[in-house]
Design a protein around this motif. Structure first.
Motif, PDB file in Angstrom:
ATOM      1  N   ASN A 318     -43.231 -75.153  68.046  1.00  0.00           N
ATOM      2  CA  ASN A 318     -44.017 -76.357  67.763  1.00  0.00           C
ATOM      3  C   ASN A 318     -43.334 -77.257  66.745  1.00  0.00           C
ATOM      4  O   ASN A 318     -43.351 -78.485  66.873  1.00  0.00           O
ATOM      5  N   SER A 319     -42.699 -76.651  65.730  1.00  0.00           N
ATOM      6  CA  SER A 319     -42.039 -77.459  64.703  1.00  0.00           C
ATOM      7  C   SER A 319     -40.817 -78.174  65.259  1.00  0.00           C
ATOM      8  O   SER A 319     -40.601 -79.364  64.998  1.00  0.00           O
ATOM      9  N   VAL A 320     -39.989 -77.460  66.030  1.00  0.00           N
ATOM     10  CA  VAL A 320     -38.785 -78.078  66.594  1.00  0.00           C
ATOM     11  C   VAL A 320     -39.160 -79.129  67.630  1.00  0.00           C
ATOM     12  O   VAL A 320     -38.562 -80.216  67.679  1.00  0.00           O
ATOM     13  N   ARG A 321     -40.146 -78.856  68.457  1.00  0.00           N
ATOM     14  CA  ARG A 321     -40.568 -79.847  69.463  1.00  0.00           C
ATOM     15  C   ARG A 321     -41.108 -81.107  68.790  1.00  0.00           C
ATOM     16  O   ARG A 321     -40.762 -82.235  69.197  1.00  0.00           O
ATOM     17  N   THR A 322     -41.926 -80.930  67.749  1.00  0.00           N
ATOM     18  CA  THR A 322     -42.471 -82.085  67.041  1.00  0.00           C
ATOM     19  C   THR A 322     -41.359 -82.905  66.408  1.00  0.00           C
ATOM     20  O   THR A 322     -41.371 -84.146  66.467  1.00  0.00           O
ATOM     21  N   PHE A 323     -40.371 -82.221  65.805  1.00  0.00           N
ATOM     22  CA  PHE A 323     -39.247 -82.931  65.194  1.00  0.00           C
ATOM     23  C   PHE A 323     -38.475 -83.716  66.247  1.00  0.00           C
ATOM     24  O   PHE A 323     -38.115 -84.890  66.041  1.00  0.00           O
ATOM     25  N   ALA A 324     -38.190 -83.097  67.389  1.00  0.00           N
ATOM     26  CA  ALA A 324     -37.422 -83.764  68.440  1.00  0.00           C
ATOM     27  C   ALA A 324     -38.155 -84.984  68.976  1.00  0.00           C
ATOM     28  O   ALA A 324     -37.551 -86.041  69.213  1.00  0.00           O
ATOM     29  N   LEU A 385     -41.421 -79.117  56.703  1.00  0.00           N
ATOM     30  CA  LEU A 385     -40.819 -79.792  55.555  1.00  0.00           C
ATOM     31  C   LEU A 385     -39.311 -79.596  55.537  1.00  0.00           C
ATOM     32  O   LEU A 385     -38.557 -80.549  55.309  1.00  0.00           O
ATOM     33  N   TRP A 386     -38.853 -78.362  55.820  1.00  0.00           N
ATOM     34  CA  TRP A 386     -37.418 -78.084  55.788  1.00  0.00           C
ATOM     35  C   TRP A 386     -36.689 -78.892  56.865  1.00  0.00           C
ATOM     36  O   TRP A 386     -35.611 -79.441  56.617  1.00  0.00           O
ATOM     37  N   LEU A 387     -37.249 -78.977  58.050  1.00  0.00           N
ATOM     38  CA  LEU A 387     -36.598 -79.722  59.128  1.00  0.00           C
ATOM     39  C   LEU A 387     -36.469 -81.195  58.776  1.00  0.00           C
ATOM     40  O   LEU A 387     -35.423 -81.823  59.033  1.00  0.00           O
ATOM     41  N   ASN A 388     -37.485 -81.762  58.168  1.00  0.00           N
ATOM     42  CA  ASN A 388     -37.444 -83.186  57.841  1.00  0.00           C
ATOM     43  C   ASN A 388     -36.644 -83.490  56.576  1.00  0.00           C
ATOM     44  O   ASN A 388     -36.266 -84.637  56.357  1.00  0.00           O
ATOM     45  N   HIS A 393     -29.071 -81.084  60.215  1.00  0.00           N
ATOM     46  CA  HIS A 393     -29.139 -79.710  60.711  1.00  0.00           C
ATOM     47  C   HIS A 393     -30.273 -79.547  61.716  1.00  0.00           C
ATOM     48  O   HIS A 393     -30.103 -78.883  62.754  1.00  0.00           O
ATOM     49  N   ALA A 394     -31.406 -80.138  61.441  1.00  0.00           N
ATOM     50  CA  ALA A 394     -32.539 -80.046  62.356  1.00  0.00           C
ATOM     51  C   ALA A 394     -32.213 -80.706  63.697  1.00  0.00           C
ATOM     52  O   ALA A 394     -32.650 -80.239  64.755  1.00  0.00           O
ATOM     53  N   THR A 395     -31.432 -81.783  63.641  1.00  0.00           N
ATOM     54  CA  THR A 395     -31.024 -82.456  64.872  1.00  0.00           C
ATOM     55  C   THR A 395     -30.164 -81.542  65.733  1.00  0.00           C
ATOM     56  O   THR A 395     -30.331 -81.482  66.968  1.00  0.00           O
ATOM     57  N   LYS A 396     -29.252 -80.793  65.117  1.00  0.00           N
ATOM     58  CA  LYS A 396     -28.416 -79.855  65.868  1.00  0.00           C
ATOM     59  C   LYS A 396     -29.268 -78.760  66.520  1.00  0.00           C
ATOM     60  O   LYS A 396     -29.020 -78.357  67.654  1.00  0.00           O
ATOM     61  N   ILE A 397     -30.269 -78.302  65.785  1.00  0.00           N
ATOM     62  CA  ILE A 397     -31.159 -77.267  66.328  1.00  0.00           C
ATOM     63  C   ILE A 397     -31.915 -77.810  67.541  1.00  0.00           C
ATOM     64  O   ILE A 397     -31.995 -77.154  68.592  1.00  0.00           O
TER      65      ILE A 397
END
Length: 670
Positions: A318-324, A385-388, A393-397
């Motif tokens: 959910n966190s990675v999908r929301t970030f993307a 919070l860490w992804l944002n 790095h979050a973009t690569k994930i």
């Protein structure tokens, strides 16, 4: 006939059952006392393949003392006589008279099921708030299934000793010496009774793995493991001052990570749904190659995962999908699934729960439903919070997950197109047979050279040949949606006529084109490696074939023995031997037949490619003379999964190294 109400009748019981009824009286009811339930049905309380788990129960007592903050050292020793001992410097098991049982409390702990300091979790002075659960047998199982068990307790300036045999007290509690008031702790020495176990041997590798993990989860606690040998002790010691972070860095030291480690912990307080102190610690990162990790509940390793891993899976997805989505990274017509995000995640997860529930007595899988919400409540905001805060790095994930999703979608569409065409296009390398169905056989052959001989020597009506190019893909950690991206595996799947599936899936085998799938490789180390890779493929991605007995391993011979003519009526012969032991048996038989010593010639096949078509037919293809071993999934499914995980998972490299070291040591002793 026996009359009943309303005029109905029923037949009298037969003499056989009348005798049974006569024997069923008050004496038929047996009451199991003390530790008898464990000794009568040990499999209900522990793992009975070997005694390792009953030693782990003793270790967990020491670990609980350390987790509660009262022990800083734990020492475990495997002795040459097959016994094991556990020592800690905690408070020591209480030795005073128990108010209800009227015997020493330490005696109660080892002889009464469902006793211990872990049941008073709601009381203010509870000694243990977080333990491995309330199945409630603990060291009473260790005592029940040991032929001998000795306990020494240092407490209040005195050292106490008590001895048990087959679960019964044989040496009552007594004071054996004095010690300093601050010198406290418990020492347990157990000799497992081999009659309760399939194998009497405690697993050294399992204990080492467990103790190293315990040290990681107890930062600053020194954990020592001693293995007694003929020349002394082989000792290993672990202390992780930085705990989980340090452990994770060692675990992934040789891997390429897409982004740096994200580690943290959160324990809840004043939460309406959870008790104070419940929460988790985690260390996660995404790998460029494969995923996998380790999870624990109250320091108990959950090798089979469970609901806490499901909670972690939901959080990262959910966190990675929301970030993307928020950063506009999603591609058109590509839909992320949890597997796309989870398949490359490397993780260590440790949760603390007051009353965890497990799927089995050995506590290898967590079943508490609230664990999902606990992980979400403690970790979701921190990961968002860490992804944002780490956008590059979050973009690569996110891009890695999207790439996997796109590949999965492409493969799925390719398979669907093949199905919709209505005509199966067989691989170019497949030399098919004239018939299909239960009597047809598909040989998966190592190399084009051996494949050529197999094509020439086969029965064209019933035997198909598919040559394979060298060592294939290790498919253990490859997601099902990605497996057909490998050309060799796609050729196998298309030839078979069925799609990859999971162990739990209900699969329709009506489209299976062959009744037997036979693995044919050289009788050397490379050939065994190829067999292992193919068995991994079928167990992981085509388990219905194994479950229903369709998979076989061919055993080609390693030696050919040319025996000269022995006079009239005894023409020259060609004999074959599977290995050195069988070669020795063949030569012994020739001597007994009166064949002159040294007159026969022995040659060794370097590989299947050295055999001509006739030899391969005679030794390996002909149903009347070949040797096949059927591969089946028995009752030990969990053990099989554990074995494949150990042997094929990239994260288990260190454990494989330890197993090889142990194996080499056994060979040297032999």
């Amino acid at each position: 006939m026996l009359p009943l109400k309303n005029g109905y009748h029923c037949p009298e019981p037969s003499p056989k059952y009348r005798n049974m009824a006569k024997n069923y009286d008050e004496s038929s009811i047996r009451v199991l006392r003390k530790l008898e339930p464990i000794q009568l049905r040990p499999g209900m309380y522990t793992r009975t393949t070997d005694p390792t788990h009953i030693i782990i129960e003793a270790i967990d007592n020491a670990v609980d003392e350390a987790m509660a903050g009262y022990a800083s050292e734990i020492e475990v020793t495997m002795h040459r006589d097959g016994s094991a001992s556990v020592r800690d410097n905690g408070r020591g098991i209480p030795v005073g008279i128990h108010p209800e049982e009227n015997v020493p409390t330490v005696q109660v702990v080892f002889t009464v099921i469902h006793s211990g300091g872990k049941f008073a979790k709601d009381s203010a002075d509870s000694s243990y708030k977080f333990t491995g659960g309330l199945h409630g047998v603990g060291v009473s199982v260790t005592n029940a299934l040991s032929s001998r068990l000795d306990v020494r307790v240092k407490r209040e300036g005195k050292e106490h000793a008590i001895g048990f045999a087959d679960g019964e007290v044989v040496e009552p509690l007594n004071v054996v010496s004095t010690c300093r008031a601050k010198d406290t702790g418990t020492f347990i020495h157990a000799w497992p009774n081999p009659k309760y176990f399939d194998s009497p041997n405690i697993s050294r590798s399992e204990l080492e793995y467990l103790l190293r993990a315990k040290a990681m989860l107890l930062p600053g606690v020194k954990v020592t493991f001693n293995f007694e040998t003929a020349n002394g002790y082989d000792t290993k010691e672990w202390t992780f001052e930085r705990g989980m972070t340090q452990y994770f860095e060692q675990m992934t030291a040789e891997e390429e990570l897409v982004a740096p480690l994200f580690a943290g912990e959160k324990y809840l307080k004043g939460h309406e749904a959870f008790s104070d102190g419940e929460g988790l610690a985690w260390a996660i990162a995404w790998s460029a190659e494969s995923g996998g990790g380790e999870s624990y509940v109250n320091l108990i390793p959950t090798l089979a995962g469970g609901t806490h891993e499901s909670g972690l899976r939901d959080v990262v997805f959910n966190s990675v999908r929301t970030f993307a989505e928020h950063h506009g990274l999603m591609q058109r017509n590509v839909k992320l699934t949890a597997d796309d995000v989870w398949s490359r995640l490397r993780f260590v997860l440790s949760i603390k729960m007051v009353d965890p529930a497990f799927a089995g007595q050995t506590k290898e899988k967590l079943s508490s439903r609230e664990a999902v919400r606990l992980v979400q409540s403690a970790m979701k905001d921190a990961l968002d919070l860490w992804l944002n805060e780490h956008v590059p790095h979050a973009t690569k994930i996110a891009e890695l997950a999207i790439k996997l999703a796109a590949a999965r979608s492409k493969n799925t569409k390719a398979v669907e197109r093949k199905k919709s065409s209505g005509v199966a296009v067989m691989p170019g390398k497949l030399t098919d047979c004239e018939m299909t169905g239960a009597d047809a056989e598909l040989f998966l052959v190592e190399g084009d050279s051996a494949g050529g001989s197999a094509k020439g020597g086969r029965d064209k009506e019933t035997q198909a040949i598919l040559p394979l190019r060298g060592k294939g893909l290790n498919s253990w950690e490859v997601d099902r949606s990605q497996i057909l991206a490998n050309q060799e595996i796609q050729n196998i799947a298309v030839s078979l006529g069925i799609d990859p599936h999971g162990l739990e899936a209900e699969i329709d085998l009506s489209g299976l084109r062959y009744g037997r799938v036979i693995l044919l490789s050289d009788a050397d180390d490379d050939g065994l490696h190829i067999q292992a890779l193919l068995l991994t493929l079928f167990f992981r991605h085509f388990p219905a074939l194994v479950k229903n007995g369709h998979v076989y391993i061919a055993h080609p011979p390693l030696f050919r023995i040319d025996v000269p003519a022995q006079g009239k009526g005894k023409p020259p012969r060609k004999l074959y031997a599977l290995d050195k032991d069988e070669l020795a048996s063949v030569e012994t038989r020739l001597r007994q037949e009166g064949v002159r010593e040294g007159s026969w010639d022995v040659s060794r096949f370097k590989g299947l490619g050295e055999m001509d078509a006739d030899q391969l037919w005679e030794t390996t293809l002909c149903p009347d003379t070949r040797r096949l071993v059927q591969v089946r999934i028995g009752d030990g499914i969990e053990q099989a999964i554990e074995a494949f995980e150990t042997l094929m998972s990239k994260s288990k490299a260190q454990r494989r190294k330890e197993l090889l070291t142990e194996f080499d040591a056994v060979l040297e002793e032999e």
